[in-house]
Design an enzyme around this catalytic site. Structure first.
Site, PDB file in Angstrom:
ATOM      1  NE  ARG A 175      -4.040   2.166   1.986  1.00 30.74           N
ATOM      2  CZ  ARG A 175      -3.981   3.489   2.183  1.00 30.74           C
ATOM      3  NH1 ARG A 175      -2.860   4.045   2.642  1.00 30.74           N
ATOM      4  NH2 ARG A 175      -5.020   4.253   1.918  1.00 30.74           N
ATOM      5  CB  CYS A 176       3.972   2.146   1.803  1.00 30.00           C
ATOM      6  SG  CYS A 176       3.527   2.143   3.553  1.00 30.00           S
TER       7      CYS A 176
END
Length: 409
Positions: A398-399
């Protein structure tokens, strides 16, 4: 069909278009003495990090996702010589260059790069002092004469492959963030030019937060739970004042959301953003790091009579989420299965930082075997990627991704 170039009304709708940044020479400008200054704990091996990142991008393409790259979008945004020059000057102004002759030399270095993509990548990589011509003694100012042995005239931006943080897509709008640390705040310049000058995105996307604000917020603390509900984290990197500004803008601009859940949790590096401890993986399922649950406080924020109405939510987190998302029951899937050792180890390696590309279809690091097994037991389909080098920057799938378009659910 909506003609907005940005369409993100959930964390789990089928991902159609995403922006990444392929790690570049900025990682080769990391050195042990200055890791903390640049918000790193270790030094990734660039060649392997790029291979891992390419595999991540290909895994997304295999699922029908169109992959965009930050460096290419930024290069395409320099649409005229005037805009290119403005970009260089703004970059130099924000780079905290010590010494007028040094700044002049870097300006000439950047102007001499004719290809826009190469220029953008050079600004990301930083500038070592040894790349610049020696300043004649008679031309040196006081700053040049007393300059330290620090090796960089301009710091690199090694965190750029975490594209989630400099700006965040929210509905049809964008939060162009003011970041926690100076070393990362420079990253938001690329988003500014993309949403101001890019042929597709320039001038076509409302900003609900601006990088010129003086309080900090980062995209890892901004989650779109549904078309009605956002979640925001009050964390090491995002403060409550920024959240209030963001929410007033979202409500005033009628971006489409009715309520925001603000999560207050421990303020430290290992829990730097909400998405390092909490992500949505299906309509009724979330990953969570069990260590945050004890002290977690959740506030419900709405907009009534032109002002924010804030109420602290009471009760179990799963019940709070179920009520606000309109589902019968929410399952909280604990990182490491709740085992204190496995949970701490796998959260450190971003076991809770998953990227959902469709309901129940999740990209994860393969190394988090305990958490991954439990996710599969809950019926999720996992797309496992290697991240031995990428994870050294303390970020997961996600980052490393910024959705530009998801299907509505």
């Amino acid at each position: 069909m909506s003609t907005h170039p940005i369409r993100v009304f959930s964390e789990i709708g089928k991902l159609k278009k995403v922006m990444l940044h392929r790690p570049g020479k900025e990682l080769e400008n990391l050195q042990p003495d200055y890791l903390e200054r640049l918000l790193f704990d270790d030094i990734p091996f660039l060649e392997d990090a790029q291979k891992e990142h390419d595999n991540f991008a290909q895994a997304l393409r295999n699922e029908g996702v169109e992959v965009l790259y930050l460096e290419q979008l930024a290069a395409e945004s320099l649409t005229s010589p005037e805009i290119r020059e403005q970009f260089i000057e703004e970059y130099l102004e924000e780079a905290n260059i010590r010494g007028r002759e040094t700044k002049k030399a870097i300006r000439e270095l950047l102007r001499g790069i004719k290809d826009n993509r190469e220029l953008v990548e050079k600004t990301m990589a930083g500038v070592q002092k040894v790349e610049l011509p020696e300043i004649p003694e008679e031309a040196k100012g006081l700053t040049d004469l007393v300059e330290s042995d620090y090796p960089f005239a301009i710091d690199p931006m090694p965190n750029l492959y975490f594209t989630r943080d400099p700006f965040a897509t929210i509905g049809n709008a964008v939060s162009l963030n003011h970041m926690y640390a100076d070393t990362r705040n420079r990253e938001t310049l690329y988003g500014k030019y993309i949403f101001k000058h890019h042929p597709v995105y320039g001038g076509k996307v409302d900003l609900v937060y601006n990088r010129e604000e003086d309080t900090r917020i980062e995209g890892g603390d901004e989650l779109v739970l549904s078309k009605d509900v956002l979640a925001v984290g009050i964390s090491q990197r995002t403060d409550a004042a920024s959240i209030e500004k963001l929410l007033v803008n979202i409500f005033k601009k009628n971006v489409g959301f009715k309520k925001v859940l603000a999560f207050e949790f421990a303020n430290n590096r290992k829990f730097m953003h909400l998405d390092t401890v909490f992500t949505m993986v299906d309509y009724d399922k979330f990953t969570i790091h069990p260590e945050i649950e004890g002290d977690l406080r959740v506030y419900s924020v709405t907009y009534v009579d032109d002002k924010l109405k804030i109420v602290e939510e009471k009760g179990d987190l799963a019940e709070i989420l179920a009520e606000n998302l309109g589902v019968e029951k929410v399952h909280l899937i604990r990182c490491g299965g709740g085992n204190i050792v496995a949970a701490a180890r796998e959260q450190w390696n971003d076991g809770s930082n998953t990227l959902t590309i469709a309901p129940g279809v999740v990209v994860v690091y393969d190394r988090n075997t305990v958490t991954n097994k439990i996710l599969e037991e809950y019926g999720l389909r996992l797309i496992k990627i290697r991240g031995s080098e990428l994870v050294r920057g303390r970020g997961g799938p996600r980052c490393m991704s910024m959705p530009f378009e998801r299907e509505e659910i």
